[in-house]
Design an enzyme around this catalytic site. Sequence first.
Site, PDB file in Angstrom:
ATOM      1  N   HIS A  25       4.603 -16.243  -1.370  1.00  0.00           N
ATOM      2  CA  HIS A  25       5.685 -15.276  -1.124  1.00  0.00           C
ATOM      3  C   HIS A  25       7.044 -15.969  -1.237  1.00  0.00           C
ATOM      4  CE1 HIS A  25       2.527 -13.135   1.584  1.00  0.00           C
ATOM      5  NE2 HIS A  25       2.692 -12.375   0.518  1.00  0.00           N
ATOM      6  N   LYS A  78      -4.973  -2.371   6.402  1.00  0.00           N
ATOM      7  CA  LYS A  78      -5.360  -3.747   6.761  1.00  0.00           C
ATOM      8  C   LYS A  78      -5.301  -3.908   8.271  1.00  0.00           C
ATOM      9  CE  LYS A  78      -3.362  -5.883   2.589  1.00  0.00           C
ATOM     10  NZ  LYS A  78      -2.191  -6.648   2.064  1.00  0.00           N
ATOM     11  N   ARG A 133      -0.198 -11.409  -8.655  1.00  0.00           N
ATOM     12  CA  ARG A 133      -1.078 -12.576  -8.892  1.00  0.00           C
ATOM     13  C   ARG A 133      -2.102 -12.316  -9.967  1.00  0.00           C
ATOM     14  NH1 ARG A 133      -2.267 -12.742  -2.635  1.00  0.00           N
ATOM     15  NH2 ARG A 133      -2.484 -10.603  -3.332  1.00  0.00           N
ATOM     16  N   SER A 185      -2.566 -14.302   1.829  1.00  0.00           N
ATOM     17  CA  SER A 185      -2.600 -14.414   3.305  1.00  0.00           C
ATOM     18  C   SER A 185      -4.028 -14.307   3.819  1.00  0.00           C
ATOM     19  CB  SER A 185      -1.758 -13.306   3.942  1.00  0.00           C
ATOM     20  OG  SER A 185      -0.445 -13.351   3.480  1.00  0.00           O
TER      21      SER A 185
HETATM   22  O1  PNS Z   1       1.606  -6.732   1.686  1.00  0.00           O
HETATM   23  P1  PNS Z   1       1.089  -5.340   1.530  1.00  0.00           P
HETATM   24  O2  PNS Z   1      -0.010  -5.084   2.505  1.00  0.00           O
HETATM   25  O3  PNS Z   1       0.704  -5.012   0.125  1.00  0.00           O
HETATM   26  O4  PNS Z   1       2.314  -4.370   1.924  1.00  0.00           O
HETATM   27  C1  PNS Z   1       2.230  -2.979   1.764  1.00  0.00           C
HETATM   28  C2  PNS Z   1       3.595  -2.349   2.071  1.00  0.00           C
HETATM   29  C3  PNS Z   1       3.998  -2.626   3.524  1.00  0.00           C
HETATM   30  C4  PNS Z   1       4.657  -2.924   1.155  1.00  0.00           C
HETATM   31  C5  PNS Z   1       3.460  -0.829   1.808  1.00  0.00           C
HETATM   32  O5  PNS Z   1       2.435  -0.308   2.602  1.00  0.00           O
HETATM   33  C6  PNS Z   1       4.763  -0.075   2.053  1.00  0.00           C
HETATM   34  O6  PNS Z   1       5.634  -0.037   1.204  1.00  0.00           O
HETATM   35  N1  PNS Z   1       4.876   0.511   3.269  1.00  0.00           N
HETATM   36  C7  PNS Z   1       6.059   1.267   3.665  1.00  0.00           C
HETATM   37  C8  PNS Z   1       5.747   2.768   3.745  1.00  0.00           C
HETATM   38  C9  PNS Z   1       5.926   3.410   2.368  1.00  0.00           C
HETATM   39  O7  PNS Z   1       7.000   3.394   1.800  1.00  0.00           O
HETATM   40  N2  PNS Z   1       4.816   3.981   1.873  1.00  0.00           N
HETATM   41  C10 PNS Z   1       4.787   4.586   0.560  1.00  0.00           C
HETATM   42  C11 PNS Z   1       4.504   3.535  -0.508  1.00  0.00           C
HETATM   43  S1  PNS Z   1       4.500   4.231  -2.114  1.00  0.00           S
END
Ligand code: PNS
Length: 162
Positions: free
Chosen positions: A17, A41, A90, A127
Amino acid sequence: MTIAVFPGSFDPMTLGHVDIVRRALTFVDEVIVGVGANPSKSHMFTPEQRLELAAQSLEGIDGASALAMPGLLVDFCRSVGASVVVKGIRGMGDYAGEEPMALMNRNLSGIETVFVLANPELAHVASSLVKDVARHGGNIKEFVAPGVARAIMHKVTIQENS
Ligand code: PNS
């Protein structure tokens, strides 16, 4: 002044990251890491801990910071004045998950997502894998910042003794 948001659950932030943040800073002025939650998760660290470990990992990088990201990513981008979302990729597995989110975010707000390909030397650093290595007694020091490694080892020890 171009501000990018790099969103994620960061459970916890890895050096992969951090590499994406550094490389994004070659084409934007500021990167704000948005520490959110992924409901699909189960997180090892609380939101506060994930934010603190992200901030620690970014110490000394000019133009990088970390903030809690409650709610929708596109609302967070608007609130911090970001005009672009940055994501690390990745491999095709990441891309498959990221593509619909990027399209949805653009549909919701017009914001574009820029994908930065992971450094091949760090493409295996996830992670989830780092936590798994730690749970099985492996050395994780080359994958995360020193404070993050200590925090993971602490959690693993607590889990082993509970
Ligand atoms: O590291 P991750 O688990 O891929 O992160 C996912 C994350 C937190 C980036 C995603 O769930 C997110 O953007 N959450 C915020 C809520 C949101 O905007 N949801 C709609 C996404 S299209």
